[in-house]
Design a protein around this motif. Structure first.
Motif, PDB file in Angstrom:
ATOM      1  N   ALA A 142       0.877  -1.323   0.030  1.00 27.25           N
ATOM      2  CA  ALA A 142       0.000   0.029   0.168  1.00 27.25           C
ATOM      3  C   ALA A 142       1.126   1.458   0.008  1.00 27.25           C
ATOM      4  N   HIS A 143       1.903   1.219   0.552  1.00 25.46           N
ATOM      5  CA  HIS A 143       2.912   2.250   0.932  1.00 25.46           C
ATOM      6  C   HIS A 143       3.547   2.545  -0.651  1.00 25.46           C
ATOM      7  N   LEU A 144       3.998   1.522  -1.177  1.00 28.98           N
ATOM      8  CA  LEU A 144       4.572   1.663  -2.462  1.00 28.98           C
ATOM      9  C   LEU A 144       3.543   2.344  -3.517  1.00 28.98           C
ATOM     10  N   ALA A 145       2.502   1.753  -3.324  1.00 33.77           N
ATOM     11  CA  ALA A 145       1.345   2.119  -4.312  1.00 33.77           C
ATOM     12  C   ALA A 145       0.893   3.662  -4.053  1.00 33.77           C
ATOM     13  N   HIS A 155       2.941   5.922  -2.784  1.00 33.44           N
ATOM     14  CA  HIS A 155       3.918   7.189  -3.039  1.00 33.44           C
ATOM     15  C   HIS A 155       4.540   6.892  -4.270  1.00 33.44           C
ATOM     16  N   ARG A 156       3.976   6.199  -5.287  1.00 34.06           N
ATOM     17  CA  ARG A 156       4.303   5.797  -6.795  1.00 34.06           C
ATOM     18  C   ARG A 156       5.665   5.441  -6.864  1.00 34.06           C
ATOM     19  N   ILE A 157       6.204   4.505  -5.724  1.00 37.88           N
ATOM     20  CA  ILE A 157       7.732   4.113  -5.758  1.00 37.88           C
ATOM     21  C   ILE A 157       7.577   2.993  -6.599  1.00 37.88           C
ATOM     22  N   ALA A 158       8.132   2.922  -7.579  1.00 36.65           N
ATOM     23  CA  ALA A 158       8.083   1.662  -8.618  1.00 36.65           C
ATOM     24  C   ALA A 158       8.809   0.455  -8.202  1.00 36.65           C
ATOM     25  N   GLU A 184       0.331 -10.012  -7.901  1.00 40.19           N
ATOM     26  CA  GLU A 184       0.026  -9.252  -6.356  1.00 40.19           C
ATOM     27  C   GLU A 184       0.432  -7.725  -6.519  1.00 40.19           C
ATOM     28  N   PHE A 185       1.742  -7.544  -7.103  1.00 41.55           N
ATOM     29  CA  PHE A 185       2.007  -5.992  -7.003  1.00 41.55           C
ATOM     30  C   PHE A 185       1.094  -5.136  -7.876  1.00 41.55           C
ATOM     31  N   THR A 186       0.648  -5.956  -8.995  1.00 38.44           N
ATOM     32  CA  THR A 186      -0.376  -5.023  -9.835  1.00 38.44           C
ATOM     33  C   THR A 186      -1.630  -4.667  -9.469  1.00 38.44           C
ATOM     34  N   ARG A 187      -2.037  -6.054  -8.701  1.00 38.62           N
ATOM     35  CA  ARG A 187      -3.627  -5.882  -7.808  1.00 38.62           C
ATOM     36  C   ARG A 187      -3.482  -4.690  -7.014  1.00 38.62           C
ATOM     37  N   ALA A 188      -2.206  -4.636  -6.205  1.00 40.49           N
ATOM     38  CA  ALA A 188      -2.225  -3.714  -5.156  1.00 40.49           C
ATOM     39  C   ALA A 188      -2.092  -2.270  -5.656  1.00 40.49           C
ATOM     40  N   GLY A 189      -1.947  -2.061  -7.162  1.00 40.00           N
ATOM     41  CA  GLY A 189      -1.750  -0.857  -7.488  1.00 40.00           C
ATOM     42  C   GLY A 189      -0.313  -0.277  -7.587  1.00 40.00           C
ATOM     43  N   VAL A 190       0.715  -1.126  -7.323  1.00 38.12           N
ATOM     44  CA  VAL A 190       2.023  -0.732  -7.446  1.00 38.12           C
ATOM     45  C   VAL A 190       2.335  -0.593  -8.845  1.00 38.12           C
ATOM     46  N   LEU A 191       3.396   0.628  -9.083  1.00 38.34           N
ATOM     47  CA  LEU A 191       3.620   0.855 -10.264  1.00 38.34           C
ATOM     48  C   LEU A 191       4.901  -0.057 -10.702  1.00 38.34           C
ATOM     49  N   VAL A 192       4.560  -1.145 -11.460  1.00 34.95           N
ATOM     50  CA  VAL A 192       5.213  -2.215 -11.884  1.00 34.95           C
ATOM     51  C   VAL A 192       6.388  -1.980 -13.278  1.00 34.95           C
ATOM     52  N   LEU A 218       2.447  -0.908 -19.718  1.00 38.55           N
ATOM     53  CA  LEU A 218       3.437  -1.487 -19.021  1.00 38.55           C
ATOM     54  C   LEU A 218       4.893  -0.548 -19.275  1.00 38.55           C
ATOM     55  N   ALA A 219       4.889  -0.561 -20.760  1.00 38.83           N
ATOM     56  CA  ALA A 219       5.904   0.081 -21.281  1.00 38.83           C
ATOM     57  C   ALA A 219       5.986   1.610 -20.747  1.00 38.83           C
ATOM     58  N   LYS A 220       4.796   2.274 -20.636  1.00 32.88           N
ATOM     59  CA  LYS A 220       4.786   3.610 -19.974  1.00 32.88           C
ATOM     60  C   LYS A 220       5.052   3.832 -18.565  1.00 32.88           C
ATOM     61  N   ASN A 221       4.907   2.593 -17.925  1.00 33.57           N
ATOM     62  CA  ASN A 221       5.152   2.560 -16.358  1.00 33.57           C
ATOM     63  C   ASN A 221       6.705   2.901 -16.242  1.00 33.57           C
ATOM     64  N   ALA A 222       7.646   2.226 -17.225  1.00 34.02           N
ATOM     65  CA  ALA A 222       8.934   2.582 -17.074  1.00 34.02           C
ATOM     66  C   ALA A 222       9.391   3.995 -17.419  1.00 34.02           C
ATOM     67  N   VAL A 223       8.707   4.603 -18.486  1.00 33.62           N
ATOM     68  CA  VAL A 223       8.995   6.045 -18.750  1.00 33.62           C
ATOM     69  C   VAL A 223       8.526   6.821 -17.411  1.00 33.62           C
ATOM     70  N   GLU A 224       7.261   6.705 -16.964  1.00 34.94           N
ATOM     71  CA  GLU A 224       6.931   7.391 -15.931  1.00 34.94           C
ATOM     72  C   GLU A 224       7.994   7.224 -14.629  1.00 34.94           C
ATOM     73  N   ALA A 225       8.542   6.073 -14.636  1.00 34.13           N
ATOM     74  CA  ALA A 225       9.343   5.951 -13.374  1.00 34.13           C
ATOM     75  C   ALA A 225      10.943   6.239 -13.482  1.00 34.13           C
TER      76      ALA A 225
END
Ligand SMILES: O=C(O)c1cccc(C(=O)CC[C@H]2O[C@@H](n3cnc4c(=O)[nH]cnc43)[C@H](O)[C@@H]2O)c1
Ligand SMILES: [Zn+2]
Length: 349
Positions: free
Chosen positions: A242-245, A247-250, A274-282, A317-324
């Motif tokens: 929940a904390h990672l999600a 604070h957008r900590i990838a 489990e990461f994506t289900r919890a809303g973590v930036l993967v 998913l590719a855009k997650n890497a750009v964001e992070a």
């Protein structure tokens, strides 16, 4: 995905998808082609060059064995010209996979300790970086990591190389911590991360690859991590997820690496879902691709299977890497737009 034809289409989509990679090691990216070129220069090395023997050599019994083999490849990189060749050829391999931007983790301590002059080392990586951008269209940035097991002397040397104006390379954006985690508590590195952060570097330690979620908390609280290398064991701690999600900590997820080093038993047991289900930036990464018999395209294919993604899911998913990433805002917008254009062109009737 319903049949083999769909799977083939998805592989073709991934092959052309513009990508950013955030977790990939310099020496760990040496392909058999690069290892052969380096071994030809240093024939006394114990690293095999025959691809079949190399595949055997790159089969690991556990994480400690992986590090032992990794260091034998480090021993192949002995001169600034070796450093340049490795860096430039790694960028060539990235370009073949449509990688547009990569943050390459380099362990300068391992090279300077082995006698490579520090300024010559920096000049070699910078020369390769500029050539890679001009010739292959791959933008490279550096993460300098402390090899944690080598102790505080290595930490001091790494932070010095990362912050001293005379040596610090232009392409350096972040500061990391790698090597084994067991018996190497993260909090002891706080003063070194504080200095790196004060000098403008971003904090990206490995944590929770081979130890529990408490190591990820240490990386967040003591090392002020902005992304976590692996973070695999975070799945065991819902509060941490929940904390990672929030604070957008990838998480820099490297599925095949986790199997190769036996951090996770099988791909089907990998906690990525489990990461994506919890809303973590993967983000999806390859870590040490030739050593793990993979490449970034394959890691995206693995993620597509584990997360049941179609083309739009892969583009997200590719855009997650750009964001992070630590790209500047204009660079992020450009690469995200390129991904969107590619996906919509692919999907157009
Ligand atoms: O170079 C030395 O002299 C030295 C002495 C003691 C210990 C070390 C290391 O532990 C080097 C570790 C090396 O491994 C790299 N690496 C590559 N992939 C991973 C990974 O998945 N997890 C952790 N570390 C990884 C790391 O960047 C270091 O360069 C070296
Ligand atoms: Zn790594």
């Amino acid at each position: 995905m319903t049949d083999h034809r769909d799977a083939r289409d998805l592989h073709a989509f991934i092959a052309g998808l513009p990508k950013a990679e955030l977790h990939v090691h310099h020496v760990g990216s040496a392909s058999p082609r690069i290892v052969s070129a380096l071994a030809a220069r240093h024939p006394d090395s114990r690293v095999p060059t025959d691809p079949e023997a190399l595949a055997d050599y790159f089969t690991f019994t556990d994480f400690a064995h992986f590090i032992e083999v990794y260091l034998s490849v480090v021993d192949l990189v002995r001169t600034p010209e070796d450093v340049r060749l490795l860096t430039y050829e790694v960028a060539r391999d990235m370009a073949r996979q449509q990688v547009r931007y990569a943050e390459l983790t380099i362990t300068p301590y391992s090279s300077t300790r082995r006698g490579i002059d520090e300024l010559a080392f920096m000049e070699a990586i910078e020369d390769a970086r500029k050539a890679a951008e001009a010739e292959f269209g791959v933008v490279l940035r550096w993460c300098f990591d402390i090899p944690g097991e080598a102790g505080l002397e290595a930490a001091e040397e790494t932070v010095r190389l990362a912050t001293e104006d005379r040596v610090r390379p232009e392409g350096l954006v972040s500061f990391g911590l790698g090597g084994p985690e067991i018996g190497v508590p993260r909090p002891q590195f706080k003063p070194y991360f504080d200095r790196a952060i004060a000098a403008g570097l971003r904090s990206v330690p490995h944590a929770g690859e081979t130890t529990g979620p408490e190591t990820v908390w240490d990386a967040l609280n003591d090392l002020r991590a902005e992304r976590i290398g692996h973070g695999t064991s975070s799945a065991r701690d819902p509060k941490l997820l929940a904390h990672l999600a929030e604070h957008r900590i990838a998480l820099e997820v490297c599925p095949t690496s986790n199997i190769a080093t036996r951090a996770v038993r099988t791909l089907d047991e990998h906690p990525i879902k489990e990461f994506t289900r919890a809303g973590v930036l993967v983000t999806i990464n390859s870590d040490d691709p030739p050593m793990f018999g993979t490449d970034l395209n394959n890691e995206y294919a693995v993620a597509a299977r584990l997360l049941d993604l179609d083309e739009l899911g892969l583009a997200a998913l590719a855009k997650n890497a750009v964001e992070a990433s630590f790209l500047d805002p204009a660079g992020k917008t450009r690469l995200a737009e390129e991904i969107d254009t590619y996906a919509s062109t692919w999907l157009a009737p």
